[in-house]
Every structure is written in structure tokens, then in C-alpha cells.
Design an enzyme around this catalytic site. Structure first.
Site, PDB file in Angstrom:
ATOM      1  N   ASN A  40      36.472  43.546  45.360  1.00  0.00           N
ATOM      2  CA  ASN A  40      37.252  42.629  44.759  1.00  0.00           C
ATOM      3  C   ASN A  40      36.276  42.170  43.503  1.00  0.00           C
ATOM      4  O   ASN A  40      35.481  41.415  43.741  1.00  0.00           O
ATOM      5  CB  ASN A  40      37.583  41.177  45.551  1.00  0.00           C
ATOM      6  CG  ASN A  40      38.454  40.210  44.469  1.00  0.00           C
ATOM      7  OD1 ASN A  40      38.452  40.425  43.413  1.00  0.00           O
ATOM      8  ND2 ASN A  40      38.458  39.011  45.177  1.00  0.00           N
ATOM      9  N   TRP A  41      36.386  42.741  42.325  1.00  0.00           N
ATOM     10  CA  TRP A  41      35.741  42.530  41.259  1.00  0.00           C
ATOM     11  C   TRP A  41      35.700  41.083  40.679  1.00  0.00           C
ATOM     12  O   TRP A  41      34.948  40.813  39.957  1.00  0.00           O
ATOM     13  CB  TRP A  41      35.977  43.576  40.232  1.00  0.00           C
ATOM     14  CG  TRP A  41      35.461  45.282  40.482  1.00  0.00           C
ATOM     15  CD1 TRP A  41      35.019  45.203  41.880  1.00  0.00           C
ATOM     16  CD2 TRP A  41      35.417  46.141  39.496  1.00  0.00           C
ATOM     17  NE1 TRP A  41      34.976  46.789  41.452  1.00  0.00           N
ATOM     18  CE2 TRP A  41      34.901  47.150  40.248  1.00  0.00           C
ATOM     19  CE3 TRP A  41      35.609  46.270  38.203  1.00  0.00           C
ATOM     20  CZ2 TRP A  41      34.940  48.425  39.733  1.00  0.00           C
ATOM     21  CZ3 TRP A  41      35.545  47.596  37.709  1.00  0.00           C
ATOM     22  CH2 TRP A  41      35.010  48.403  38.346  1.00  0.00           C
ATOM     23  N   LYS A  42      37.006  40.444  41.037  1.00  0.00           N
ATOM     24  CA  LYS A  42      36.972  39.044  40.482  1.00  0.00           C
ATOM     25  C   LYS A  42      37.014  39.355  38.777  1.00  0.00           C
ATOM     26  O   LYS A  42      37.305  40.373  38.533  1.00  0.00           O
ATOM     27  CB  LYS A  42      36.073  38.151  41.082  1.00  0.00           C
ATOM     28  CG  LYS A  42      35.985  37.972  42.465  1.00  0.00           C
ATOM     29  CD  LYS A  42      35.414  37.027  43.206  1.00  0.00           C
ATOM     30  CE  LYS A  42      35.545  37.100  44.780  1.00  0.00           C
ATOM     31  NZ  LYS A  42      34.696  36.115  45.208  1.00  0.00           N
ATOM     32  N   HIS A  51      44.277  35.113  47.312  1.00  0.00           N
ATOM     33  CA  HIS A  51      42.811  34.679  47.416  1.00  0.00           C
ATOM     34  C   HIS A  51      42.445  33.172  47.401  1.00  0.00           C
ATOM     35  O   HIS A  51      43.107  32.335  46.658  1.00  0.00           O
ATOM     36  CB  HIS A  51      42.053  35.456  46.362  1.00  0.00           C
ATOM     37  CG  HIS A  51      40.709  35.431  46.500  1.00  0.00           C
ATOM     38  ND1 HIS A  51      39.862  34.464  46.145  1.00  0.00           N
ATOM     39  CD2 HIS A  51      39.835  36.399  46.867  1.00  0.00           C
ATOM     40  CE1 HIS A  51      38.373  34.684  46.288  1.00  0.00           C
ATOM     41  NE2 HIS A  51      38.255  35.952  47.293  1.00  0.00           N
ATOM     42  N   GLU A  97      40.349  31.510  45.659  1.00  0.00           N
ATOM     43  CA  GLU A  97      40.117  31.105  44.365  1.00  0.00           C
ATOM     44  C   GLU A  97      41.503  30.879  43.797  1.00  0.00           C
ATOM     45  O   GLU A  97      41.667  29.920  42.857  1.00  0.00           O
ATOM     46  CB  GLU A  97      39.358  31.998  43.704  1.00  0.00           C
ATOM     47  CG  GLU A  97      37.920  31.853  44.098  1.00  0.00           C
ATOM     48  CD  GLU A  97      37.017  33.574  44.076  1.00  0.00           C
ATOM     49  OE1 GLU A  97      37.468  34.406  43.315  1.00  0.00           O
ATOM     50  OE2 GLU A  97      36.066  33.536  44.814  1.00  0.00           O
ATOM     51  N   GLU A 157      39.027  35.406  55.145  1.00  0.00           N
ATOM     52  CA  GLU A 157      37.878  34.859  54.042  1.00  0.00           C
ATOM     53  C   GLU A 157      37.618  33.635  54.338  1.00  0.00           C
ATOM     54  O   GLU A 157      38.306  32.622  53.457  1.00  0.00           O
ATOM     55  CB  GLU A 157      38.208  35.147  52.391  1.00  0.00           C
ATOM     56  CG  GLU A 157      38.499  36.665  52.312  1.00  0.00           C
ATOM     57  CD  GLU A 157      38.237  37.177  50.934  1.00  0.00           C
ATOM     58  OE1 GLU A 157      37.459  38.120  50.706  1.00  0.00           O
ATOM     59  OE2 GLU A 157      38.614  36.361  49.931  1.00  0.00           O
ATOM     60  N   GLY A 177      30.816  33.914  48.435  1.00  0.00           N
ATOM     61  CA  GLY A 177      29.873  33.659  47.128  1.00  0.00           C
ATOM     62  C   GLY A 177      28.634  32.729  47.636  1.00  0.00           C
ATOM     63  O   GLY A 177      28.068  32.358  46.820  1.00  0.00           O
ATOM     64  N   SER A 219      30.568  37.111  51.652  1.00  0.00           N
ATOM     65  CA  SER A 219      29.084  37.538  51.613  1.00  0.00           C
ATOM     66  C   SER A 219      28.678  38.653  52.488  1.00  0.00           C
ATOM     67  O   SER A 219      28.020  38.681  53.076  1.00  0.00           O
ATOM     68  CB  SER A 219      28.193  36.212  51.931  1.00  0.00           C
ATOM     69  OG  SER A 219      28.411  35.279  50.956  1.00  0.00           O
ATOM     70  N   GLY A 241      33.065  40.935  47.494  1.00  0.00           N
ATOM     71  CA  GLY A 241      32.922  40.298  46.248  1.00  0.00           C
ATOM     72  C   GLY A 241      31.703  40.782  45.378  1.00  0.00           C
ATOM     73  O   GLY A 241      31.614  41.936  45.040  1.00  0.00           O
ATOM     74  N   GLY A 242      30.685  39.970  45.458  1.00  0.00           N
ATOM     75  CA  GLY A 242      29.524  40.306  44.721  1.00  0.00           C
ATOM     76  C   GLY A 242      29.011  41.575  44.995  1.00  0.00           C
ATOM     77  O   GLY A 242      28.539  42.357  43.892  1.00  0.00           O
TER      78      GLY A 242
HETATM   79  P1  13P Z   1      31.594  37.574  48.122  1.00  0.00           P
HETATM   80  O1  13P Z   1      31.463  38.955  48.903  1.00  0.00           O
HETATM   81  O2  13P Z   1      30.868  37.550  46.762  1.00  0.00           O
HETATM   82  O3  13P Z   1      31.227  36.530  48.844  1.00  0.00           O
HETATM   83  O4  13P Z   1      33.053  37.321  47.810  1.00  0.00           O
HETATM   84  C1  13P Z   1      34.211  37.383  48.582  1.00  0.00           C
HETATM   85  C2  13P Z   1      35.412  37.440  48.194  1.00  0.00           C
HETATM   86  O5  13P Z   1      35.910  36.508  47.777  1.00  0.00           O
HETATM   87  C3  13P Z   1      36.124  38.833  48.223  1.00  0.00           C
HETATM   88  O6  13P Z   1      37.738  38.509  47.959  1.00  0.00           O
END
Ligand code: 13P
Length: 249
Positions: free
Chosen positions: A9-11, A94, A96, A165, A171, A210, A231-232
Site C-alpha cells: 500500500n503505497w499510500k 483502510h 486512515e 491492521e 507506521g 509495520s 506500507g512503508g
Molecule cells: P506500515 O507498514 O507503514 O505500518 O503501514 C501499514 C499499512 O497501513 C498498510 O496498509
């Protein structure tokens, strides 16, 4: 039976230049992997993902979908548009979007339905906050988030992917331990079984929060963890591929 899925997930990250290098590296690194790889990119880069990944084993997708078909919905992106650009997956609900865009579980269920109506595989995200975990309500929180999806789509549940999640792990560098994650994944699978026993055996439940190369192997080895939503670490090809290589299933 359930092929491991490692989805990035590149966000809201990336640009044409860095994406090109990342997509190329993921494409070439995916060859021969046991796990399935996917990247969910920002909507403006779907065309770039399509061009870069077409004909490869890497799937791509979006991070959100409108509940509407078309019309006066400024800023929204419709399911048929995602399909036009070859999306296989779309993330829905998600945390967010739930927290920053006030998306309710009822809306997330409608988005899930819309994705399936357009032949897209929804990755339905659920997870508790730290306060909810500390209050001992993790199971009831994820159940309340999933229940509208189960109710909206009783016959199509086998076509979805679920991502657990925990909000406190996203994050933050704080990962759920493999045992903590497995416990919730098993609960989710049980809740799914109550809605559709056949779906429970085939639906992949991903862990997100994470996940990194150094903790991926321990998480992915758990029986009810069928992959990761990254994510990251999905923004660095080496890390993303290392997570995929950590999968031993
Ligand atoms: P991180 O891997 O950066 O914690 O993000 C997880 C995430 O929200 C994937 O959708």
C-alpha cells in the site's frame, strides 16, 4: 490452498521517476516467487503501473473506490475506471480513511460490494485502536467492522481479502507479535466461518502494521496469516521483495 499475498500500500507516496524504478525492480524481483505480489498505488499512477507491470506476475490496484457508478461526485474514482486501468485489487476501509475521512463500516461494506460488482478484489481493512485493545474489545471491534460486509455480500465472501491492521501498529514501528496477530486472525476467520463456512477456508487474511523484512518470516509462518499489507516497506523494492521471500508457505 490459500496462496500468500504480499500487497504494497503505497499510500500517498511516489512520483513518476521513483515509481518507474520501484515498479521495474518489483517486476523483475517477482519472478519465481511462491507468494503473489501486488502494489496498490495512488490513482494518478494507475496508468503507469499498468504499463510497467502488464504481462508480469505482479498485480496492481487502487487504494479506494467510490460507491457511485458515475456522476457529480467530484474527486471520486469509480470502479469501472479502476477496471479500465487493469486493477485487480482495491483497498477499502483502510484505517486512515476510516479516521480521516469518517468512513463508516456501512460505507466500507458498500465499497466492498461496488468493487466486486466491477470484478475487483477488495482488500477489506479492519483493526482496533490502542485504547480498544487495552479495553479488551479487539474481537468485538473487528466483528462490528466486518458485520456490514458479511450482511451486504452473503454470497460473495469467498471473493474478498481481509487485512487485519491494528491501528496502533501502522507506521509506528510497533508490530503485533506473531502470537497476538495470529489470535486476532483466528478470531476473524471464526467470524467469517459463522457468515459463510466455505469462505473461511479460502479467504486470505493479511496482516498489516509495520511488517518489515526482519519480522515478516515469524508473522507469515502463523497458520491464519495469509500474507501482508505493507506500507512503508513497500516503498523500497529490496524490503518489499525480502518480505515476499520471507514467506515459506
Ligand atoms: P506500515 O507498514 O507503514 O505500518 O503501514 C501499514 C499499512 O497501513 C498498510 O496498509
Amino acid at each position: 490452498m490459500r496462496r500468500t499475498l504480499i500487497a504494497g500500500n503505497w499510500k500517498m507516496n511516489g512520483d513518476l521517476v521513483t515509481n518507474a524504478a520501484l515498479l521495474q525492480a518489483v517486476r523483475s524481483g517477482a519472478q519465481g516467487l511462491a507468494a503473489e505480489l501486488a502494489v496498490c498505488v495512488p490513482a494518478p499512477y494507475l496508468a503507469q503501473a499498468k504499463t510497467a507491470l502488464e504481462g508480469s506476475s505482479v498485480a496492481w490496484g487502487a487504494q479506494d473506490i467510490s460507491v457511485h457508478e458515475a456522476g457529480a461526485y467530484t474527486g471520486e474514482v469509480a470502479g469501472h475506471m479502476l477496471k479500465d486501468f487493469g486493477c485487480h485489487y482495491v483497498i477499502v476501509g483502510h484505517s486512515e480513511r476510516r479516521s480521516m475521512h469518517a468512513e463508516s463500516s456501512a460505507l466500507v461494506a458498500k465499497k466492498t460490494k461496488q468493487a466486486l460488482a466491477h470484478g475487483l478484489t477488495p482488500i477489506v481493512c479492519v483493526g482496533e485502536t490502542l485504547a480498544e485493545r487495552e479495553a479488551g474489545s479487539t474481537a468485538s471491534v473487528v466483528e462490528a467492522q466486518l458485520q456490514p460486509v458479511f450482511a451486504e455480500l452473503p454470497d460473495q465472501l469467498k471473493h474478498i481479502v481481509i487485512a487485519y491492521e491494528p491501528v496502533w501498529a501502522i507506521g509506528t514501528g510497533k508490530t503485533a507479535t506473531p502470537d497476538m496477530a495470529q489470535e486476532v486472525h483466528a478470531v476473524i476467520r471464526k467470524q467469517l466461518a459463522a457468515a459463510d463456512s466455505a469462505a473461511a477456508g479460502v479467504v486470505r487474511i493479511l496482516y498489516g502494521g509495520s511488517m518489515k523484512p526482519d519480522n515478516a518470516a515469524d508473522l507469515l509462518t502463523m497458520p491464519d496469516i495469509d500474507g501482508g499489507l505493507i506500507g512503508g516497506a513497500a516503498l523500497k523494492a529490496a524490503d518489499f521483495l525480502a518480505i515476499a521471500h520471507a514467506n515459506q508457505k
